[in-house]
Design a protein around this motif. Structure first.
Motif, short mmCIF file in Angstrom:
data_model
loop_
_atom_site.label_atom_id
_atom_site.label_comp_id
_atom_site.label_asym_id
_atom_site.label_seq_id
_atom_site.Cartn_x
_atom_site.Cartn_y
_atom_site.Cartn_z
N HIS A 32 -5.88 4.15 9.43
CA HIS A 32 -5.02 3.35 8.53
C HIS A 32 -3.73 4.12 8.26
O HIS A 32 -3.76 5.27 7.81
CB HIS A 32 -5.80 3.10 7.24
CG HIS A 32 -5.12 2.22 6.24
ND1 HIS A 32 -5.10 0.85 6.33
CD2 HIS A 32 -4.43 2.52 5.11
CE1 HIS A 32 -4.44 0.34 5.30
NE2 HIS A 32 -4.02 1.33 4.55
N ASP A 34 -0.24 4.21 6.24
CA ASP A 34 0.44 3.68 5.05
C ASP A 34 1.93 3.94 5.13
O ASP A 34 2.38 5.09 5.07
CB ASP A 34 -0.13 4.35 3.79
CG ASP A 34 -1.48 3.78 3.42
OD1 ASP A 34 -1.61 2.54 3.36
OD2 ASP A 34 -2.42 4.57 3.20
N HIS A 68 -0.31 -0.59 7.48
CA HIS A 68 -0.15 -1.26 6.18
C HIS A 68 1.29 -1.01 5.71
O HIS A 68 1.65 0.10 5.35
CB HIS A 68 -1.18 -0.65 5.20
CG HIS A 68 -1.07 -1.13 3.80
ND1 HIS A 68 -1.71 -0.49 2.75
CD2 HIS A 68 -0.43 -2.20 3.24
CE1 HIS A 68 -1.46 -1.13 1.62
NE2 HIS A 68 -0.67 -2.15 1.88
N MET A 70 4.07 -1.16 3.18
CA MET A 70 4.45 -1.32 1.77
C MET A 70 5.96 -1.15 1.69
O MET A 70 6.49 -0.17 1.14
CB MET A 70 3.71 -0.27 0.92
CG MET A 70 2.24 -0.61 0.76
SD MET A 70 1.25 0.81 0.27
CE MET A 70 0.97 1.53 1.87
N ASP A 177 -8.63 -1.14 -0.28
CA ASP A 177 -7.77 0.04 -0.11
C ASP A 177 -7.40 0.59 -1.48
O ASP A 177 -6.70 -0.07 -2.25
CB ASP A 177 -6.52 -0.41 0.66
CG ASP A 177 -5.58 0.74 1.00
OD1 ASP A 177 -5.92 1.91 0.73
OD2 ASP A 177 -4.51 0.44 1.55
ZN ZN Z 1 -3.06 1.35 2.63
#
Ligand code: ZN
Ligand code: DX5
Length: 224
Positions: A32, A34, A68, A70, A177
């Motif tokens: 994963h 980020d 992911h 953001m 998460d």
């Molecule tokens: Zn995340």
């Protein structure tokens, strides 16, 4: 069996490859990533070059690269992350002026599309796009930092999302998460999550990365 997706945010960036290999060899199936821009969330992390560097590591180990975003208006970066080798791109409903279009563009780039939302956003905001995704990420902390405490209302939201997906005949993954540990993971799995992101508990946990991944696998092997 649930899938474990270690978040590299908590890894040692100077030893990213060995940390990822250790996690995958111990049984984690996804990595994963980020991505934070200092606008949508206060923190700044990494971008497409790191995904590009991890791509051969993922190919070699058989891991899935789960990205992911953001970041504000993530549609601007879909191509960059797809070209860098992301297997899935997950975007926030709050960050997209044109959420539907952004999810379409992820699919058109040949990448799996995920959607996510902050703990303060109503889950009903997902309804119009459920047919476009094969993963819904239910944030169990406010995004921006690793190492935060799990928000206790999360299992109710996970249940709601799972039943919304059932209602439209979708078998999309429900991912969680933030603040997940071997001690609380059974509550989220019981609520319907099947992909578990964990940063601190994998890379900064009680034992080695290998032991920490095994602690998660032990926790869910004990579930009925
Ligand atoms: Zn995340
Ligand atoms: C939060 C990130 C998470 C975070 C998880 O903004 O999306 O992936 O790194 O880290 P832990 O497991 O430490 O809460």
């Amino acid at each position: 069996m649930p899938i474990l997706a270690p978040s590299i945010l908590a890894a040692d960036f100077a030893n990213l490859e060995s940390h990822c290999r250790e996690a995958v060899e111990a049984g984690a199936e996804w990595i994963h990533v980020d991505v934070m821009d200092g606008h949508f969330v206060p923190n700044i992390t990494i971008g497409p070059p790191v995904v590009r560097s991890l791509r051969p590591v993922a190919d070699d180990t058989g891991a899935f690269l789960d990205v992911h975003l953001m970041i504000e208006e993530p549609g601007r970066y879909v191509k960059a992350f797809a070209d860098a080798g992301a297997d899935r791109i997950t975007v926030h409903v709050e960050a997209c002026t044109h959420l539907h279009r952004t999810l379409q563009s992820i699919r058109e780039a040949g990448v799996r599309a995920g959607v996510t939302l902050n703990p303060g956003t109503p889950v009903s905001s997902l309804e119009p796009v459920l047919h476009l995704v094969d993963l819904v990420l239910v944030m169990t902390v406010n995004p921006g930092f690793g190492g935060q405490a799990f928000i206790p209302e999360s299992p109710d939201r996970i249940r709601t999302v799972r039943s919304m997906l059932d209602a439209v005949g979708s078998n999309a993954h429900v991912q969680v998460d933030g603040g997940i540990t071997p001690d609380n993971v059974s509550a989220v799995i019981d609520a319907g999550a099947d992909v578990v992101v964990a940063g601190s508990a994998v890379f900064r946990g009680r034992g080695t990365v290998d032991e920490n991944v095994r602690a998660f696998r032990r926790a869910w092997s004990q579930l009925a």
